[in-house]
Write a protein that holds these residues in place. Structure first.
Motif, PDB file in Angstrom:
ATOM      1  N   LEU A 147     -10.303  24.347 -27.213  1.00 43.87           N
ATOM      2  CA  LEU A 147     -10.870  23.658 -25.686  1.00 43.87           C
ATOM      3  C   LEU A 147      -9.910  24.295 -24.567  1.00 43.87           C
ATOM      4  O   LEU A 147      -9.866  24.694 -23.530  1.00 43.87           O
ATOM      5  CB  LEU A 147     -10.866  22.349 -26.087  1.00 43.87           C
ATOM      6  N   ASP A 148      -8.595  24.438 -25.387  1.00 43.18           N
ATOM      7  CA  ASP A 148      -7.371  24.811 -24.356  1.00 43.18           C
ATOM      8  C   ASP A 148      -7.776  26.338 -24.079  1.00 43.18           C
ATOM      9  O   ASP A 148      -7.460  26.410 -22.776  1.00 43.18           O
ATOM     10  CB  ASP A 148      -5.919  24.240 -24.973  1.00 43.18           C
ATOM     11  N   GLY A 149      -8.107  27.115 -24.792  1.00 40.74           N
ATOM     12  CA  GLY A 149      -8.303  28.335 -25.202  1.00 40.74           C
ATOM     13  C   GLY A 149      -9.813  27.747 -23.798  1.00 40.74           C
ATOM     14  O   GLY A 149      -9.723  29.218 -22.742  1.00 40.74           O
ATOM     15  N   LEU A 150     -10.339  27.996 -23.846  1.00 40.24           N
ATOM     16  CA  LEU A 150     -11.885  28.034 -23.170  1.00 40.24           C
ATOM     17  C   LEU A 150     -11.756  27.389 -21.707  1.00 40.24           C
ATOM     18  O   LEU A 150     -12.292  28.219 -20.935  1.00 40.24           O
ATOM     19  CB  LEU A 150     -12.975  27.254 -23.506  1.00 40.24           C
ATOM     20  N   ARG A 151     -10.383  26.586 -21.173  1.00 40.43           N
ATOM     21  CA  ARG A 151      -9.580  26.164 -19.750  1.00 40.43           C
ATOM     22  C   ARG A 151      -9.134  26.771 -19.763  1.00 40.43           C
ATOM     23  O   ARG A 151      -8.791  27.429 -18.046  1.00 40.43           O
ATOM     24  CB  ARG A 151      -9.250  24.785 -20.318  1.00 40.43           C
ATOM     25  N   ARG A 152      -8.797  27.580 -20.647  1.00 40.29           N
ATOM     26  CA  ARG A 152      -7.818  29.002 -19.979  1.00 40.29           C
ATOM     27  C   ARG A 152      -8.733  30.504 -20.057  1.00 40.29           C
ATOM     28  O   ARG A 152      -7.866  31.261 -19.165  1.00 40.29           O
ATOM     29  CB  ARG A 152      -6.599  29.027 -20.387  1.00 40.29           C
ATOM     30  N   SER A 153      -9.618  30.369 -19.810  1.00 34.28           N
ATOM     31  CA  SER A 153     -10.274  32.032 -20.159  1.00 34.28           C
ATOM     32  C   SER A 153     -11.089  32.394 -18.794  1.00 34.28           C
ATOM     33  O   SER A 153     -11.419  31.116 -17.622  1.00 34.28           O
ATOM     34  CB  SER A 153     -11.772  31.666 -21.301  1.00 34.28           C
ATOM     35  N   SER A 154     -10.498  32.648 -18.894  1.00 37.31           N
ATOM     36  CA  SER A 154     -12.445  33.283 -16.808  1.00 37.31           C
ATOM     37  C   SER A 154     -13.356  32.610 -16.771  1.00 37.31           C
ATOM     38  O   SER A 154     -13.974  32.813 -15.578  1.00 37.31           O
ATOM     39  CB  SER A 154     -12.513  34.789 -17.419  1.00 37.31           C
ATOM     40  N   ARG A 155     -13.671  32.392 -18.057  1.00 43.96           N
ATOM     41  CA  ARG A 155     -15.088  30.880 -17.558  1.00 43.96           C
ATOM     42  C   ARG A 155     -15.295  29.540 -17.615  1.00 43.96           C
ATOM     43  O   ARG A 155     -15.869  28.987 -16.873  1.00 43.96           O
ATOM     44  CB  ARG A 155     -15.870  30.860 -19.137  1.00 43.96           C
ATOM     45  N   ALA A 156     -13.084  29.335 -17.285  1.00 38.13           N
ATOM     46  CA  ALA A 156     -13.437  27.997 -17.170  1.00 38.13           C
ATOM     47  C   ALA A 156     -13.402  27.718 -15.150  1.00 38.13           C
ATOM     48  O   ALA A 156     -13.783  26.175 -15.840  1.00 38.13           O
ATOM     49  CB  ALA A 156     -11.419  27.698 -16.288  1.00 38.13           C
ATOM     50  N   ALA A 157     -14.538  28.658 -14.969  1.00 38.17           N
ATOM     51  CA  ALA A 157     -14.794  27.705 -13.543  1.00 38.17           C
ATOM     52  C   ALA A 157     -15.695  26.645 -13.475  1.00 38.17           C
ATOM     53  O   ALA A 157     -17.481  26.394 -12.864  1.00 38.17           O
ATOM     54  CB  ALA A 157     -14.510  28.742 -12.170  1.00 38.17           C
ATOM     55  N   ALA A 158     -17.062  27.806 -15.477  1.00 37.07           N
ATOM     56  CA  ALA A 158     -18.600  27.231 -15.387  1.00 37.07           C
ATOM     57  C   ALA A 158     -18.147  26.429 -16.442  1.00 37.07           C
ATOM     58  O   ALA A 158     -19.731  26.030 -16.312  1.00 37.07           O
ATOM     59  CB  ALA A 158     -18.263  28.632 -16.154  1.00 37.07           C
ATOM     60  N   LEU A 159     -17.182  25.663 -16.830  1.00 41.72           N
ATOM     61  CA  LEU A 159     -17.285  24.875 -17.613  1.00 41.72           C
ATOM     62  C   LEU A 159     -17.475  23.446 -16.810  1.00 41.72           C
ATOM     63  O   LEU A 159     -16.732  22.985 -15.464  1.00 41.72           O
ATOM     64  CB  LEU A 159     -15.886  24.855 -18.216  1.00 41.72           C
ATOM     65  N   PRO A 160     -17.734  22.131 -17.367  1.00 39.06           N
ATOM     66  CA  PRO A 160     -17.943  21.044 -16.547  1.00 39.06           C
ATOM     67  C   PRO A 160     -16.318  20.087 -16.403  1.00 39.06           C
ATOM     68  O   PRO A 160     -15.542  20.466 -17.316  1.00 39.06           O
ATOM     69  CB  PRO A 160     -18.389  20.143 -17.806  1.00 39.06           C
ATOM     70  N   VAL A 161     -15.958  19.555 -15.796  1.00 40.02           N
ATOM     71  CA  VAL A 161     -15.121  18.627 -15.748  1.00 40.02           C
ATOM     72  C   VAL A 161     -14.623  17.746 -16.892  1.00 40.02           C
ATOM     73  O   VAL A 161     -15.654  17.144 -17.402  1.00 40.02           O
ATOM     74  CB  VAL A 161     -15.313  17.145 -14.425  1.00 40.02           C
ATOM     75  N   PRO A 162     -13.631  17.810 -17.293  1.00 36.99           N
ATOM     76  CA  PRO A 162     -13.307  17.471 -18.061  1.00 36.99           C
ATOM     77  C   PRO A 162     -13.757  15.707 -18.983  1.00 36.99           C
ATOM     78  O   PRO A 162     -14.465  15.849 -19.528  1.00 36.99           O
ATOM     79  CB  PRO A 162     -11.551  17.809 -18.591  1.00 36.99           C
ATOM     80  N   GLU A 163     -13.524  14.662 -17.770  1.00 31.25           N
ATOM     81  CA  GLU A 163     -13.637  13.675 -18.244  1.00 31.25           C
ATOM     82  C   GLU A 163     -15.212  13.336 -17.664  1.00 31.25           C
ATOM     83  O   GLU A 163     -15.719  11.939 -17.501  1.00 31.25           O
ATOM     84  CB  GLU A 163     -13.135  12.964 -17.519  1.00 31.25           C
ATOM     85  N   SER A 164     -15.885  14.195 -17.518  1.00 33.00           N
ATOM     86  CA  SER A 164     -16.957  14.035 -16.719  1.00 33.00           C
ATOM     87  C   SER A 164     -18.180  13.640 -18.383  1.00 33.00           C
ATOM     88  O   SER A 164     -17.280  14.445 -19.395  1.00 33.00           O
ATOM     89  CB  SER A 164     -18.148  15.387 -16.321  1.00 33.00           C
ATOM     90  N   SER A 165     -19.326  13.138 -18.255  1.00 34.73           N
ATOM     91  CA  SER A 165     -20.309  13.194 -19.053  1.00 34.73           C
ATOM     92  C   SER A 165     -20.528  14.552 -19.772  1.00 34.73           C
ATOM     93  O   SER A 165     -20.532  14.602 -20.969  1.00 34.73           O
ATOM     94  CB  SER A 165     -21.906  12.888 -18.973  1.00 34.73           C
ATOM     95  N   GLU A 166     -21.083  15.570 -19.073  1.00 35.12           N
ATOM     96  CA  GLU A 166     -20.951  17.064 -19.364  1.00 35.12           C
ATOM     97  C   GLU A 166     -19.748  17.632 -20.401  1.00 35.12           C
ATOM     98  O   GLU A 166     -20.474  18.067 -20.926  1.00 35.12           O
ATOM     99  CB  GLU A 166     -21.713  18.334 -18.464  1.00 35.12           C
ATOM    100  N   GLY A 167     -18.511  17.292 -19.376  1.00 37.01           N
ATOM    101  CA  GLY A 167     -17.486  17.723 -19.653  1.00 37.01           C
ATOM    102  C   GLY A 167     -17.045  17.083 -21.593  1.00 37.01           C
ATOM    103  O   GLY A 167     -16.841  17.355 -22.962  1.00 37.01           O
ATOM    104  N   ARG A 168     -17.426  15.870 -21.841  1.00 35.63           N
ATOM    105  CA  ARG A 168     -18.036  15.019 -23.508  1.00 35.63           C
ATOM    106  C   ARG A 168     -18.571  15.713 -24.278  1.00 35.63           C
ATOM    107  O   ARG A 168     -18.329  15.651 -25.604  1.00 35.63           O
ATOM    108  CB  ARG A 168     -18.136  13.449 -23.655  1.00 35.63           C
ATOM    109  N   GLN A 169     -19.890  16.254 -23.749  1.00 33.71           N
ATOM    110  CA  GLN A 169     -20.646  16.926 -24.236  1.00 33.71           C
ATOM    111  C   GLN A 169     -20.011  18.312 -24.609  1.00 33.71           C
ATOM    112  O   GLN A 169     -20.225  18.759 -26.028  1.00 33.71           O
ATOM    113  CB  GLN A 169     -22.142  16.897 -23.300  1.00 33.71           C
TER     114      GLN A 169
END
Length: 255
Positions: A38-60
């Motif tokens: 997950l840390d790698g995804l949050r640091r990648s070029s795709r990070a801006a497209a990922l959901p907010v971590p504590e949201s329902s989508e983030g938990r999914q």
């Protein structure tokens, strides 16, 4: 989705926050593997497209990544020889679903497991023949033209059947003419080639049909093996259930 056992994450642990990602044959898989991914995804070029971590989508997303890792771990237990059967085509990716497709694309162990599990799959020749008989059609004549509209530049057109040509051009070609007008404009053309149609040939068509049916059979075999192995060998933890599990609170997909 195949039914799987879900156990609590541990005393005092919130959903998906324990030290265990899941259990494979009773062996705990450390949670830190998920955290690193997950840390790698949050640091990648795709990070801006990922959901907010504590949201329902983030938990999914956390659940989804957990299932990808567990799929990789499951396949790695086969210790299959390193073989790369190649990337998934779009049809295969849809058939597998996003979790299996991501694990396949990202893990050599998953691709090697696919090769080992499906290496003995075959397609009966009568199935190839049956498919061909159901779908074989005569190939129509096709036409290759040089065409321009309203005196513009000449452009290649075709190969196409007469039915695919504009109606005015089709009628003109059938009459042996080289010019016709319609509401679009003034068409000019030169017939450069007529490609004769042909009757279907099982000998010519069978190799492609055989390959397509075999690929589909191998995908089904691997998907069934994964479903059975997940159900028998994986134990999920609370908060890291399958994202499609209707019992977990963040699954909002309803029918």
């Amino acid at each position: 989705m195949t039914e799987q056992v879900v156990v609590a994450a541990g005393p005092g642990a919130g959903p998906g926050t324990g030290a265990v990602l899941g259990y494979l044959d009773g062996r705990p898989i450390p949670r830190d593997r998920l955290d690193r991914r997950l840390d790698g995804l949050r640091r990648s070029s795709r990070a801006a497209a990922l959901p907010v971590p504590e949201s329902s989508e983030g938990r999914q997303l956390v659940r989804w990544v957990a299932q990808v890792i567990l799929t990789e771990e499951l396949c790695a237990t086969l210790d299959a020889p390193a073989v790369d059967p190649g990337p998934l085509d779009p049809v295969a990716a849809v058939e597998y679903g996003s979790i299996t497709a991501a694990a396949y694309e990202g893990s050599p162990a998953v691709r090697a497991a696919f090769a080992q599990v499906t290496g003995g799959v075959t397609v009966p020749e009568e199935e190839v023949r049956r498919y061909w008989e159901a779908w074989a059609r005569p190939a129509p004549d096709r036409w290759r033209l040089r065409h321009r509209l309203d005196g513009g530049p000449w452009q290649p057109l075709g190969p196409v059947t007469l039915e695919e040509l504009p109606r005015a051009v089709r009628a003109g070609v059938e009459r042996g003419e080289t010019r016709a007008g319609d509401p679009i404009g003034e068409h000019e053309w030169t017939v450069e080639e007529i490609i004769p149609g042909a009757l279907p040939s099982f000998e010519d068509d069978a190799p492609a049909i055989r390959a397509a049916l075999l690929a589909a059979a191998r995908r089904r075999t691997f998907a069934h093996w994964l479903d059975r192995s997940r159900a028998e060998r994986l134990t999920l933890v609370e908060g890291l259930e399958h994202p499609g599990d209707p019992r977990q609170p963040d699954n909002h997909h309803k029918h």
